[in-house]
Design an enzyme around this catalytic site. Structure first.
Site, PDB file in Angstrom:
ATOM      1  N   GLN A  27      49.054  36.561  44.080  1.00  0.00           N
ATOM      2  CA  GLN A  27      50.518  36.589  44.050  1.00  0.00           C
ATOM      3  C   GLN A  27      51.102  37.043  45.378  1.00  0.00           C
ATOM      4  O   GLN A  27      52.128  36.518  45.838  1.00  0.00           O
ATOM      5  CB  GLN A  27      51.006  37.496  42.924  1.00  0.00           C
ATOM      6  CG  GLN A  27      50.834  36.928  41.528  1.00  0.00           C
ATOM      7  CD  GLN A  27      51.735  35.728  41.266  1.00  0.00           C
ATOM      8  OE1 GLN A  27      52.719  35.496  41.965  1.00  0.00           O
ATOM      9  NE2 GLN A  27      51.386  34.954  40.246  1.00  0.00           N
ATOM     10  N   ARG A  47      46.093  47.814  53.601  1.00  0.00           N
ATOM     11  CA  ARG A  47      45.180  48.824  54.117  1.00  0.00           C
ATOM     12  C   ARG A  47      44.651  48.353  55.472  1.00  0.00           C
ATOM     13  O   ARG A  47      44.222  47.221  55.621  1.00  0.00           O
ATOM     14  CB  ARG A  47      44.038  49.035  53.115  1.00  0.00           C
ATOM     15  CG  ARG A  47      43.025  50.083  53.512  1.00  0.00           C
ATOM     16  CD  ARG A  47      42.151  50.449  52.306  1.00  0.00           C
ATOM     17  NE  ARG A  47      41.639  49.255  51.658  1.00  0.00           N
ATOM     18  CZ  ARG A  47      40.505  48.636  52.005  1.00  0.00           C
ATOM     19  NH1 ARG A  47      39.789  49.096  53.021  1.00  0.00           N
ATOM     20  NH2 ARG A  47      40.087  47.576  51.335  1.00  0.00           N
ATOM     21  N   SER A  52      41.991  41.822  53.300  1.00  0.00           N
ATOM     22  CA  SER A  52      43.110  40.876  53.346  1.00  0.00           C
ATOM     23  C   SER A  52      43.858  40.880  54.678  1.00  0.00           C
ATOM     24  O   SER A  52      44.695  40.004  54.920  1.00  0.00           O
ATOM     25  CB  SER A  52      44.100  41.197  52.217  1.00  0.00           C
ATOM     26  OG  SER A  52      43.481  41.063  50.954  1.00  0.00           O
ATOM     27  N   HIS A 107      55.401  42.983  37.767  1.00  0.00           N
ATOM     28  CA  HIS A 107      55.031  43.392  36.409  1.00  0.00           C
ATOM     29  C   HIS A 107      55.605  44.783  36.204  1.00  0.00           C
ATOM     30  O   HIS A 107      55.519  45.638  37.082  1.00  0.00           O
ATOM     31  CB  HIS A 107      53.514  43.389  36.241  1.00  0.00           C
ATOM     32  CG  HIS A 107      53.039  43.718  34.856  1.00  0.00           C
ATOM     33  ND1 HIS A 107      53.726  43.333  33.718  1.00  0.00           N
ATOM     34  CD2 HIS A 107      51.945  44.385  34.416  1.00  0.00           C
ATOM     35  CE1 HIS A 107      53.059  43.742  32.650  1.00  0.00           C
ATOM     36  NE2 HIS A 107      51.983  44.387  33.050  1.00  0.00           N
ATOM     37  N   GLY A 133      49.142  32.641  41.188  1.00  0.00           N
ATOM     38  CA  GLY A 133      49.628  32.548  42.551  1.00  0.00           C
ATOM     39  C   GLY A 133      49.402  31.204  43.222  1.00  0.00           C
ATOM     40  O   GLY A 133      50.267  30.709  43.952  1.00  0.00           O
ATOM     41  N   GLU A 194      48.530  38.660  26.674  1.00  0.00           N
ATOM     42  CA  GLU A 194      47.194  38.733  27.266  1.00  0.00           C
ATOM     43  C   GLU A 194      46.154  39.181  26.245  1.00  0.00           C
ATOM     44  O   GLU A 194      45.067  38.596  26.159  1.00  0.00           O
ATOM     45  CB  GLU A 194      47.200  39.715  28.443  1.00  0.00           C
ATOM     46  CG  GLU A 194      48.011  39.247  29.645  1.00  0.00           C
ATOM     47  CD  GLU A 194      48.235  40.350  30.659  1.00  0.00           C
ATOM     48  OE1 GLU A 194      48.708  40.035  31.765  1.00  0.00           O
ATOM     49  OE2 GLU A 194      47.956  41.535  30.351  1.00  0.00           O
ATOM     50  N   GLU A 226      32.588  20.956  22.143  1.00  0.00           N
ATOM     51  CA  GLU A 226      33.517  20.883  21.014  1.00  0.00           C
ATOM     52  C   GLU A 226      34.369  22.133  20.832  1.00  0.00           C
ATOM     53  O   GLU A 226      35.436  22.072  20.217  1.00  0.00           O
ATOM     54  CB  GLU A 226      32.746  20.591  19.717  1.00  0.00           C
ATOM     55  CG  GLU A 226      31.975  19.278  19.726  1.00  0.00           C
ATOM     56  CD  GLU A 226      32.868  18.079  19.980  1.00  0.00           C
ATOM     57  OE1 GLU A 226      34.072  18.133  19.652  1.00  0.00           O
ATOM     58  OE2 GLU A 226      32.366  17.073  20.523  1.00  0.00           O
ATOM     59  N   GLU A 230      36.771  20.999  25.501  1.00  0.00           N
ATOM     60  CA  GLU A 230      37.888  20.157  25.076  1.00  0.00           C
ATOM     61  C   GLU A 230      39.167  20.949  24.801  1.00  0.00           C
ATOM     62  O   GLU A 230      40.227  20.359  24.586  1.00  0.00           O
ATOM     63  CB  GLU A 230      37.491  19.345  23.843  1.00  0.00           C
ATOM     64  CG  GLU A 230      36.417  18.305  24.152  1.00  0.00           C
ATOM     65  CD  GLU A 230      36.148  17.363  22.991  1.00  0.00           C
ATOM     66  OE1 GLU A 230      36.986  17.299  22.067  1.00  0.00           O
ATOM     67  OE2 GLU A 230      35.107  16.701  23.009  1.00  0.00           O
TER      68      GLU A 230
END
Length: 330
Positions: A27, A47, A52, A107, A133, A194, A226, A230
């Site tokens: 996100q 950080r 990231s 959230h 995201g 959820e 099954e 599907e």
């Protein structure tokens, strides 16, 4: 319930403002890039030299530490995991909050349950895409968007609606439609969905169906097709057309069998259990349990992950997804 669209919102409230997106997960990446591409001034707080950091820099962002971003920004949009938010807020964001700033979330967990208590004079808002995201980003790049929610917990500046609606527009949510709700409603319905349906209920139903067929002597591969593979076909029909038209698109055999047998699977006891799950969310029991789980370093969660990973349905599913050419999507 009113639905807002692109023509209802303006970006003006953010034209001279800086938005700090804290976190760069699914996100964080999507929302920050969308707002940046909408012409808004976005910085990303992370950080220092974390996983990231380089990713955000490679995407063209102005990346800085969380403290630097919180000090610089007028709007601080927190998109790190729920269980980390309170600690990061107290040590790295709260010291830089001043009157007139805006604290934003996708959230409502930490605000609704009181783990984060902002100081006076600070707006508290929520803007939440109702989609993962990757889809938030992809649909924006395609010229559309995904639906979303906005809410206002505290309007300290008397223009919190202008701010949060501009964020929703910048992310691209108002292209599809935006609903205004409350932190309480967003948090409690999100957790319930959820736990009882989307993540908890569906996976347990699939597992039970798979195990029933395998225990009866059917090939695990057939059982997987099954009861799991599907499912996407049916969910896509419901997503696109609703229940009524889903029934129209399946065979008469499937329709009759489903309509006459479904109440034997999801019984009155199942609905009673759902009500109890909702009550645990409403009265805070689930939240206390989740906080305790964090305090023991998610020991129970890690054990459950190991159990899930060792299930026969996972082994069979991995083989069949590879056979179907789906492994690239995992």
């Amino acid at each position: 319930m009113k639905v807002f669209y692109d023509s209802d919102f303006k970006l003006d409230a953010l034209k001279e403002k800086t938005i700090a997106v804290i976190g760069y997960g699914s996100q964080g990446r999507a929302q920050s890039l969308n707002m940046k591409d909408s012409g808004l001034n976005v910085v990303v707080g992370l950080r220092k030299n974390g996983a990231s950091w380089e990713n955000a820099k490679a995407d063209g962002h102005n990346v800085m530490t969380i403290e630097e971003a919180a000090e610089k920004a007028d709007i601080i949009h927190i998109l790190i995991p729920d269980e980390l938010q309170a600690e990061v807020y107290e040590s790295q964001i709260k010291p830089y909050l001043k009157e007139g700033k805006t604290l934003s979330f996708s959230h409502g967990f930490n605000i609704h349950y009181g783990f984060i208590v902002p100081p006076k004079g600070v707006n508290v808002v929520l803007v939440a895409p109702k989609s993962p995201g990757k889809m938030v980003r992809r649909t924006y790049e395609e010229g559309f968007g995904v639906p979303g929610l906005i809410c206002i917990e505290i309007d300290a500046t008397n223009n919190a609606f202008d701010i949060v609606s501009a964020m929703a527009k910048g992310i691209g949510l108002s292209r599809a439609g935006v609903i205004q709700t409350t932190f309480k409603e967003e948090t409690e319905t999100d957790l319930f969905g959820e736990q009882a349906v989307l993540c908890g209920g569906v996976t347990e139903l699939i597992k039970a169906g798979f195990e029933t067929l395998v225990e009866a002597g059917y090939a695990p591969e057939m059982a997987y097709f099954e009861t799991c593979h599907e499912l996407k076909l049916i969910v896509d029909l419901i997503y696109q057309k609703g229940f009524k038209n889903m029934w129209n698109d399946v065979s008469n055999t499937a329709e009759y069998g489903g309509l006459t047998r479904r109440s034997r699977i999801v019984t009155a006891d199942s609905k009673a259990a759902m009500k109890e799950i909702l009550k645990e969310i409403q009265d805070g029991r689930f939240t206390k349990e989740f906080v305790l789980e964090k305090q023991v370093n998610h020991a129970h969660l890690k054990a459950m992950r190991r159990i899930e990973g060792d299930l026969q349905i996972e082994e069979v599913g991995a083989k069949l997804r590879k056979m179907c050419g789906l492994e690239k999507e995992e």
